[in-house]
Design a protein around this motif. Structure first.
Motif, PDB file in Angstrom:
ATOM      1  N   GLY A   1      18.139  25.158 -40.635  1.00  0.00           N
ATOM      2  CA  GLY A   1      16.913  25.898 -41.597  1.00  0.00           C
ATOM      3  C   GLY A   1      15.817  25.250 -41.279  1.00  0.00           C
ATOM      4  N   VAL A   2      16.122  23.664 -41.512  1.00  0.00           N
ATOM      5  CA  VAL A   2      14.590  23.016 -41.113  1.00  0.00           C
ATOM      6  C   VAL A   2      14.171  22.813 -39.996  1.00  0.00           C
ATOM      7  N   ARG A   3      14.990  22.914 -39.044  1.00  0.00           N
ATOM      8  CA  ARG A   3      14.852  22.867 -37.348  1.00  0.00           C
ATOM      9  C   ARG A   3      14.092  24.216 -37.170  1.00  0.00           C
ATOM     10  N   ALA A   4      14.394  25.291 -37.678  1.00  0.00           N
ATOM     11  CA  ALA A   4      14.070  26.625 -37.486  1.00  0.00           C
ATOM     12  C   ALA A   4      12.710  26.795 -37.779  1.00  0.00           C
ATOM     13  N   VAL A   5      11.944  26.049 -38.787  1.00  0.00           N
ATOM     14  CA  VAL A   5      10.580  26.414 -39.418  1.00  0.00           C
ATOM     15  C   VAL A   5       9.704  25.802 -38.143  1.00  0.00           C
ATOM     16  N   GLU A   6       9.875  24.559 -37.663  1.00  0.00           N
ATOM     17  CA  GLU A   6       9.244  23.852 -36.830  1.00  0.00           C
ATOM     18  C   GLU A   6      10.232  23.114 -35.912  1.00  0.00           C
ATOM     19  N   ARG A   7      10.272  23.728 -34.485  1.00  0.00           N
ATOM     20  CA  ARG A   7      11.437  23.140 -33.627  1.00  0.00           C
ATOM     21  C   ARG A   7      11.119  22.003 -32.956  1.00  0.00           C
ATOM     22  N   THR A   8       9.744  21.883 -32.892  1.00  0.00           N
ATOM     23  CA  THR A   8       9.404  20.754 -31.848  1.00  0.00           C
ATOM     24  C   THR A   8       8.892  19.605 -32.292  1.00  0.00           C
ATOM     25  N   SER A   9       8.652  19.552 -33.542  1.00  0.00           N
ATOM     26  CA  SER A   9       7.980  18.368 -34.121  1.00  0.00           C
ATOM     27  C   SER A   9       8.700  17.011 -33.860  1.00  0.00           C
ATOM     28  N   GLU A  10       8.009  16.010 -33.811  1.00  0.00           N
ATOM     29  CA  GLU A  10       8.530  14.745 -33.426  1.00  0.00           C
ATOM     30  C   GLU A  10       9.207  13.834 -34.440  1.00  0.00           C
ATOM     31  N   LYS A  11       8.582  14.733 -35.853  1.00  0.00           N
ATOM     32  CA  LYS A  11       9.296  14.136 -37.147  1.00  0.00           C
ATOM     33  C   LYS A  11      10.742  14.459 -37.003  1.00  0.00           C
ATOM     34  N   HIS A  12      11.291  15.318 -36.493  1.00  0.00           N
ATOM     35  CA  HIS A  12      12.703  15.726 -36.279  1.00  0.00           C
ATOM     36  C   HIS A  12      13.382  14.459 -35.861  1.00  0.00           C
ATOM     37  N   ALA A  13      12.917  13.865 -34.687  1.00  0.00           N
ATOM     38  CA  ALA A  13      13.331  12.819 -34.140  1.00  0.00           C
ATOM     39  C   ALA A  13      13.645  11.679 -35.244  1.00  0.00           C
ATOM     40  N   ARG A  14      12.671  11.517 -35.784  1.00  0.00           N
ATOM     41  CA  ARG A  14      12.603  10.156 -36.925  1.00  0.00           C
ATOM     42  C   ARG A  14      13.579  10.650 -37.872  1.00  0.00           C
ATOM     43  N   PHE A  15      13.588  11.820 -38.417  1.00  0.00           N
ATOM     44  CA  PHE A  15      14.574  12.043 -39.367  1.00  0.00           C
ATOM     45  C   PHE A  15      16.130  11.740 -38.862  1.00  0.00           C
ATOM     46  N   HIS A  16      16.438  12.336 -37.710  1.00  0.00           N
ATOM     47  CA  HIS A  16      17.622  12.465 -37.235  1.00  0.00           C
ATOM     48  C   HIS A  16      17.857  10.717 -36.895  1.00  0.00           C
ATOM     49  N   GLU A  17      16.804  10.053 -36.289  1.00  0.00           N
ATOM     50  CA  GLU A  17      17.326   8.746 -36.137  1.00  0.00           C
ATOM     51  C   GLU A  17      17.639   8.003 -37.482  1.00  0.00           C
ATOM     52  N   PHE A  18      16.966   8.152 -38.614  1.00  0.00           N
ATOM     53  CA  PHE A  18      17.311   7.957 -39.831  1.00  0.00           C
ATOM     54  C   PHE A  18      18.778   8.124 -40.474  1.00  0.00           C
ATOM     55  N   ILE A  19      19.114   9.512 -40.204  1.00  0.00           N
ATOM     56  CA  ILE A  19      20.341   9.879 -40.475  1.00  0.00           C
ATOM     57  C   ILE A  19      21.665   9.391 -39.665  1.00  0.00           C
ATOM     58  N   GLU A  20      21.226   8.863 -38.455  1.00  0.00           N
ATOM     59  CA  GLU A  20      22.007   8.309 -37.320  1.00  0.00           C
ATOM     60  C   GLU A  20      22.482   6.810 -37.865  1.00  0.00           C
ATOM     61  N   TYR A  21      21.325   6.444 -38.261  1.00  0.00           N
ATOM     62  CA  TYR A  21      21.841   4.988 -38.555  1.00  0.00           C
ATOM     63  C   TYR A  21      22.663   4.962 -40.030  1.00  0.00           C
ATOM     64  N   THR A  22      22.022   5.868 -40.895  1.00  0.00           N
ATOM     65  CA  THR A  22      22.991   5.765 -42.147  1.00  0.00           C
ATOM     66  C   THR A  22      24.420   6.466 -41.792  1.00  0.00           C
ATOM     67  N   GLU A  23      24.518   7.373 -40.997  1.00  0.00           N
ATOM     68  CA  GLU A  23      25.925   7.738 -40.610  1.00  0.00           C
ATOM     69  C   GLU A  23      26.678   6.879 -39.851  1.00  0.00           C
ATOM     70  N   HIS A  24      25.921   6.085 -39.263  1.00  0.00           N
ATOM     71  CA  HIS A  24      26.852   4.775 -38.438  1.00  0.00           C
ATOM     72  C   HIS A  24      27.339   3.932 -39.287  1.00  0.00           C
ATOM     73  N   LEU A  25      26.591   3.533 -40.310  1.00  0.00           N
ATOM     74  CA  LEU A  25      26.968   2.323 -41.457  1.00  0.00           C
ATOM     75  C   LEU A  25      28.064   2.905 -42.125  1.00  0.00           C
ATOM     76  N   LEU A  26      28.120   4.184 -42.601  1.00  0.00           N
ATOM     77  CA  LEU A  26      28.998   4.617 -43.637  1.00  0.00           C
ATOM     78  C   LEU A  26      30.383   5.160 -42.570  1.00  0.00           C
ATOM     79  N   THR A  27      30.153   5.467 -41.228  1.00  0.00           N
ATOM     80  CA  THR A  27      31.453   5.505 -40.590  1.00  0.00           C
ATOM     81  C   THR A  27      32.221   4.249 -40.292  1.00  0.00           C
ATOM     82  N   LEU A  28      31.456   3.288 -40.165  1.00  0.00           N
ATOM     83  CA  LEU A  28      32.028   1.731 -39.810  1.00  0.00           C
ATOM     84  C   LEU A  28      32.785   1.543 -41.021  1.00  0.00           C
TER      85      LEU A  28
END
Length: 420
Positions: free
Chosen positions: A272-299
């Motif tokens: 739903g968040v992506r659907a509002v504004e699909r091309t914003s560079e902020k999505h990449a920043r949000f995803h990168e932060f989530i990816e780092y958090t996810e990586h730590l938890l997964t380890l």
């Protein structure tokens, strides 16, 4: 007596190694999850007293919460990573894997568990449901890279990557109704007394509620971030990436409070968040932060799985557990996914084989097994732990080692096809 100071030191060293490995082992046979699970096994072998503090059976609730948090973070990351808009036609491959492949897989694993392990029908269905989710984290080499990466190739043109990523985002949630099917079979008497309630509420009602609630929250958050202005700038310009964690926790909590499946709400909120504004560079920043958090938890979860496997499950392994693991990884998943994808014109033969093979099992399976322990007796539920943990560990090793070579071979085939 367990030395907690030693545990902190070992976990810190393991996480440091795990944070360095992804770049060093990129596109190599040896992957970071394989190494971290191996470190967990060493902990279980060399420090049996300390490993009891993170033993899955002894501390099922702690393991459940760790896995739960890891899964919801991963699901939001997967939702943010998908560039393709949600639609029936555009997601045809995903719907096939979910509507045909997943029920066939659950049924196949249940029959295998009942036949090979000699468990009751309820426990057999639980085994099928526990091993149904494919992991949205552990096979990053075969999934889409994230918002805007690869100039759109992953989402728009690589149907194999998209199928594996979107399947993992949805089947972690859609396994819940089948876990409850096993719970009802074990606790509520004959199916004639509750089967229609299960079909109407657990399978359909809670799925629809979770999806709608998550999508609505994602849209509201997206509109607030990308359409509301403070002065000359949109609100999203003032928001830290940690807002992504706030959104996923909000979606999970509200999804559960209104009676839906929280995992599904989290994934749909990201869409739903992506659907509002699909091309914003902020999505990449949000995803990168989530990816780092996810990586730590997964380890952390992989360390727990590795330590528990060696300290407990490995001593109870029998040939029947090995047969179940081999059946799930080499027969049931490939066969059921292949059947689901028959006639799908979006995938050529090598891509269909690729998608059928890479159904990685991981953190979601740990969560569902620990969750079910609140309803099953310890003897029934934990009798599955040796088989489930073996499937997880074997999947991490086999799929992790094969992912990069298989992806390279598939890309080479595509280039040859385009050239001719």
């Amino acid at each position: 007596m367990a030395n907690t100071d030693l545990i902190y030191a070992v976990i810190g060293a393991a996480l440091l190694i795990g944070s360095i490995l992804p770049q060093l082992l990129r596109e190599r046979v040896l992957s970071a999850p394989i190494v971290v699970v191996g470190v967990g096994m060493l902990i279980g072998w060399l420090m049996p007293n300390e490993s009891q503090l993170v033993d899955v059976i002894e501390h099922a609730e702690l393991a459940e919460r760790m896995a739960e948090i890891t899964v919801i973070v991963a699901l939001f990351g997967v939702g943010l990573a998908l560039d393709r808009p949600l639609s029936f036609r555009g997601w045809t491959t995903t719907w096939r894997l979910l509507a045909i492949g997943m029920p066939l897989s659950i049924a196949g694993v249940a029959v295998l568990g009942w036949w090979v392990l000699g468990v009751t029908p309820a426990v057999a269905i639980l085994l099928g449901a526990v091993l149904a989710p494919t992991d949205p984290v552990l096979a990053s080499d075969v999934q889409v890279e994230g918002p805007g990466k690869g100039e759109g190739d992953d989402d728009e043109h690589d149907e194999a990557r998209f199928a594996l990523t979107s399947e993992a985002g949805l089947n972690d949630a859609l396994a819940f109704p089948f876990v409850y099917l096993a719970i009802y079979l074990a606790t509520k008497g004959p199916p004639t007394e509750w089967i229609w309630t299960w079909l109407a509420w657990d399978l359909v009602g809670k799925t629809v509620i979770g999806a709608v609630a998550g999508w609505a929250i994602g849209r509201v958050v997206g509109v607030a971030l990308y359409r509301v202005h403070i002065g000359d700038h949109r609100l999203v310009g003032y928001v830290e990436p940690a807002a992504a964690v706030a959104t996923l926790t909000l979606a999970y909590g509200v999804g559960e409070l209104v009676g839906g499946w929280g995992f599904l709400a989290v994934f749909c909120a990201a869409l739903g968040v992506r659907a509002v504004e699909r091309t914003s560079e902020k999505h990449a920043r949000f995803h990168e932060f989530i990816e780092y958090t996810e990586h730590l938890l997964t380890l952390l979860v992989l360390l727990v799985i590795g330590a528990s496997f060696i300290s407990d499950a490995v001593f109870r392994l029998e040939w029947s557990h090995v047969a179940v693991a081999a059946g799930v990884l080499f027969v049931i998943r490939p066969l059921t996914a292949w059947i689901a994808l028959l006639g799908d014109g979006r995938l050529v033969l090598p891509e269909r084989l690729f998608v059928s093979t890479f159904g990685v099992r991981g953190v979601g399976s740990l969560f569902y097994l620990c969750y079910a322990m609140g309803y099953f007796s310890e003897d029934d539920g934990w009798s599955l732990w040796p088989a489930v943990s073996l499937v997880i560990v074997a999947s991490i090793v086999l799929h992790g080692a094969a992912a990069s070579p298989a992806m390279t071979a598939l890309d080479r085939y595509r280039r040859r096809t385009k050239a001719t």
